[in-house]
Design a protein around this motif. Structure first.
Motif, short mmCIF file in Angstrom:
data_model
loop_
_atom_site.label_atom_id
_atom_site.label_comp_id
_atom_site.label_asym_id
_atom_site.label_seq_id
_atom_site.Cartn_x
_atom_site.Cartn_y
_atom_site.Cartn_z
N MET A 92 24.78 -3.27 -3.02
CA MET A 92 23.76 -2.90 -4.01
C MET A 92 22.55 -2.32 -3.28
N ILE A 93 22.04 -1.18 -3.74
CA ILE A 93 20.98 -0.51 -3.00
C ILE A 93 19.72 -1.35 -2.91
N THR A 94 19.43 -2.17 -3.94
CA THR A 94 18.22 -2.98 -3.90
C THR A 94 18.24 -3.93 -2.71
N SER A 95 19.40 -4.50 -2.39
CA SER A 95 19.49 -5.44 -1.28
C SER A 95 19.19 -4.76 0.04
N ARG A 96 19.53 -3.46 0.19
CA ARG A 96 19.22 -2.72 1.41
C ARG A 96 17.79 -2.22 1.41
N LEU A 97 17.30 -1.89 0.24
CA LEU A 97 15.98 -1.28 0.12
C LEU A 97 14.85 -2.30 0.21
N LEU A 98 15.03 -3.47 -0.39
CA LEU A 98 13.93 -4.41 -0.55
C LEU A 98 13.30 -4.85 0.77
N PRO A 99 14.07 -5.22 1.82
CA PRO A 99 13.42 -5.66 3.06
C PRO A 99 12.50 -4.60 3.67
N GLU A 100 13.00 -3.35 3.76
CA GLU A 100 12.17 -2.31 4.35
C GLU A 100 11.01 -1.95 3.44
N LEU A 101 11.25 -1.94 2.14
CA LEU A 101 10.17 -1.67 1.19
C LEU A 101 9.08 -2.72 1.33
N THR A 102 9.48 -3.99 1.46
CA THR A 102 8.51 -5.07 1.62
C THR A 102 7.71 -4.90 2.90
N ALA A 103 8.38 -4.52 3.99
CA ALA A 103 7.67 -4.32 5.25
C ALA A 103 6.67 -3.18 5.15
N ARG A 104 7.08 -2.06 4.52
CA ARG A 104 6.16 -0.94 4.34
C ARG A 104 4.98 -1.32 3.45
N LEU A 105 5.28 -2.07 2.40
CA LEU A 105 4.24 -2.49 1.47
C LEU A 105 3.23 -3.40 2.16
N THR A 106 3.73 -4.37 2.93
CA THR A 106 2.84 -5.29 3.62
C THR A 106 1.92 -4.55 4.58
N ALA A 107 2.50 -3.58 5.31
CA ALA A 107 1.69 -2.78 6.22
C ALA A 107 0.62 -2.00 5.46
N ALA A 108 1.01 -1.41 4.33
CA ALA A 108 0.04 -0.65 3.53
C ALA A 108 -1.05 -1.55 2.99
N ALA A 109 -0.69 -2.76 2.54
CA ALA A 109 -1.68 -3.69 2.00
C ALA A 109 -2.67 -4.11 3.07
N HIS A 110 -2.20 -4.29 4.30
CA HIS A 110 -3.08 -4.78 5.35
C HIS A 110 -3.98 -3.68 5.91
N THR A 111 -3.67 -2.43 5.63
CA THR A 111 -4.61 -1.37 6.00
C THR A 111 -5.77 -1.31 5.02
N ARG A 112 -5.61 -1.92 3.85
CA ARG A 112 -6.66 -1.91 2.83
C ARG A 112 -7.51 -3.17 2.88
N ALA A 113 -7.05 -4.23 3.57
CA ALA A 113 -7.80 -5.47 3.64
C ALA A 113 -7.56 -6.10 5.01
N ALA A 114 -8.65 -6.55 5.66
CA ALA A 114 -8.52 -7.12 7.00
C ALA A 114 -7.66 -8.37 7.00
N ALA A 115 -7.75 -9.16 5.94
CA ALA A 115 -6.96 -10.37 5.83
C ALA A 115 -6.09 -10.29 4.59
N CYS A 116 -4.87 -10.80 4.70
CA CYS A 116 -3.96 -10.79 3.56
C CYS A 116 -4.53 -11.68 2.46
N PRO A 117 -4.74 -11.17 1.25
CA PRO A 117 -5.36 -11.97 0.21
C PRO A 117 -4.44 -13.00 -0.42
N CYS A 118 -3.13 -12.91 -0.16
CA CYS A 118 -2.25 -13.87 -0.84
C CYS A 118 -1.08 -14.32 0.02
N GLY A 119 -0.62 -13.46 0.92
CA GLY A 119 0.50 -13.84 1.76
C GLY A 119 1.84 -13.84 1.07
N ILE A 120 1.90 -13.41 -0.17
CA ILE A 120 3.13 -13.47 -0.95
C ILE A 120 3.49 -12.07 -1.42
N THR A 121 4.76 -11.72 -1.31
CA THR A 121 5.27 -10.48 -1.87
C THR A 121 6.07 -10.80 -3.12
#
Length: 312
Positions: free
Chosen positions: A1-30
């Motif tokens: 299923m494509i979601t199972s392949r996509l989700l880990p990398e999408l989450t990593a990209r998202l976390t990186a993007a979120a941390h460029t907008r805030a010095a500290a992670c505001p929630c730590g949860i995806t």
């Protein structure tokens, strides 16, 4: 299923993007906000990543993103003007906004939605913007219905569809090719930004383009006509749209000459999706779904009027 392949990398990209907008992670949860064949949405802190439908055209999506960035105060702007490709899915990044609370209908922002639409419709459409995808999405819903197999509710829906003009079935160009339209307006397409109590903005640019502005009013109009939206809420929406100078309907008098065809098309689209969903689940139609089918049966017996926006 494509979601199972996509989700880990999408989450990593998202976390990186979120941390460029805030010095500290505001929630730590995806958190996964939606996981459908046409969209995967994941949130990390104040940032949202969206994996668009597999058949999304890169050039068209980029043009839509650029347009969204150029209409401040109306459309939520993307964090980046171009999508990225992850495992064959185009991904975009957005600031998080607080959605409409579906459990508090008395606070539904009908006036805000109407005012935003009016401002959008009055905004000059940029050159090269694709056609709004409203009719194409309706046609896709009907195509899926035809693939569903025999169902007792299918016939009146297809009759209502056949009675619509060619442009409403995406078989001919729309009669308006200059007005900037959202293409898929419903209350789920509004968020407050900055969260949690900023002004309301429109989201979801997948169907954004030029077209008939009445299409953006068609879903609430259809629900009102089917008896699924209370008259008071419809009146709030229509009155606010007119007060904001929206061009989709006349400023005074009967709005239905402009709304009739788009409202019929959205009724067919909603009924087609309802039947396909019920058939896939192996269950009967619920009360709301049956109301949509019944409306299609009534529509089929009364052809849409010929108006300037309804060419033969």
């Amino acid at each position: 299923m494509i979601t199972s392949r996509l989700l880990p990398e999408l989450t990593a990209r998202l976390t990186a993007a979120a941390h460029t907008r805030a010095a500290a992670c505001p929630c730590g949860i995806t958190t996964t906000l939606a996981d459908r064949p046409d969209a995967l949405l994941v949130r990390h802190g104040h940032t949202v990543a969206k994996a668009h439908a597999p058949d999304t055209d890169p050039a068209a999506l980029t043009r839509r993103l650029t347009t969204a960035a150029g209409v401040p105060g109306v459309l939520l702007p993307p964090l980046h003007p171009t999508p990225v490709d992850l495992h064959g899915r185009l991904v975009t990044f957005w600031p998080y906004g607080t959605p409409v609370d579906p459990d508090d209908p008395d606070r539904a922002p009908w006036e805000a939605a109407a005012a935003l639409l009016a401002r959008l419709h009055r905004t000059p459409a940029p050159a090269g913007l694709p056609t709004a995808r409203g009719p194409a999405e309706a046609a896709r819903a009907v195509a899926r219905l035809r693939e569903t197999g025999p169902h007792p509710a299918t016939a009146p829906v297809l009759r209502a569809w056949a009675a619509l003009p060619a442009w409403a079935r995406a078989e001919a160009p729309m009669p308006d090719t200059a007005t900037l339209c959202h293409g898929d307006l419903h209350l789920g397409q509004l968020v407050r930004h900055p969260a949690p109590e900023g002004p309301w903005l429109l989201i979801d640019v997948d169907d954004l383009g030029t077209g008939v502005p009445a299409w953006d009013l068609a879903r609430p109009a259809a629900w009102y006509a089917c008896g699924l939206l209370p008259p008071g809420e419809w009146d709030r929406f229509l009155t606010a749209y007119r007060a904001a100078g929206g061009p989709a309907v006349p400023a005074h008098g009967d709005p239905w000459a402009a709304l009739d065809v788009p409202a019929r098309a959205l009724t067919v689209q909603s009924a087609a999706r309802a039947i396909a969903k019920a058939a896939a689940a192996g269950r009967p139609l619920d009360e709301v779904e049956q109301c949509l089918v019944d409306a299609c049966a009534r529509m089929a017996s009364v052809p849409p009027p010929l108006t300037r926006g309804n060419p033969t």
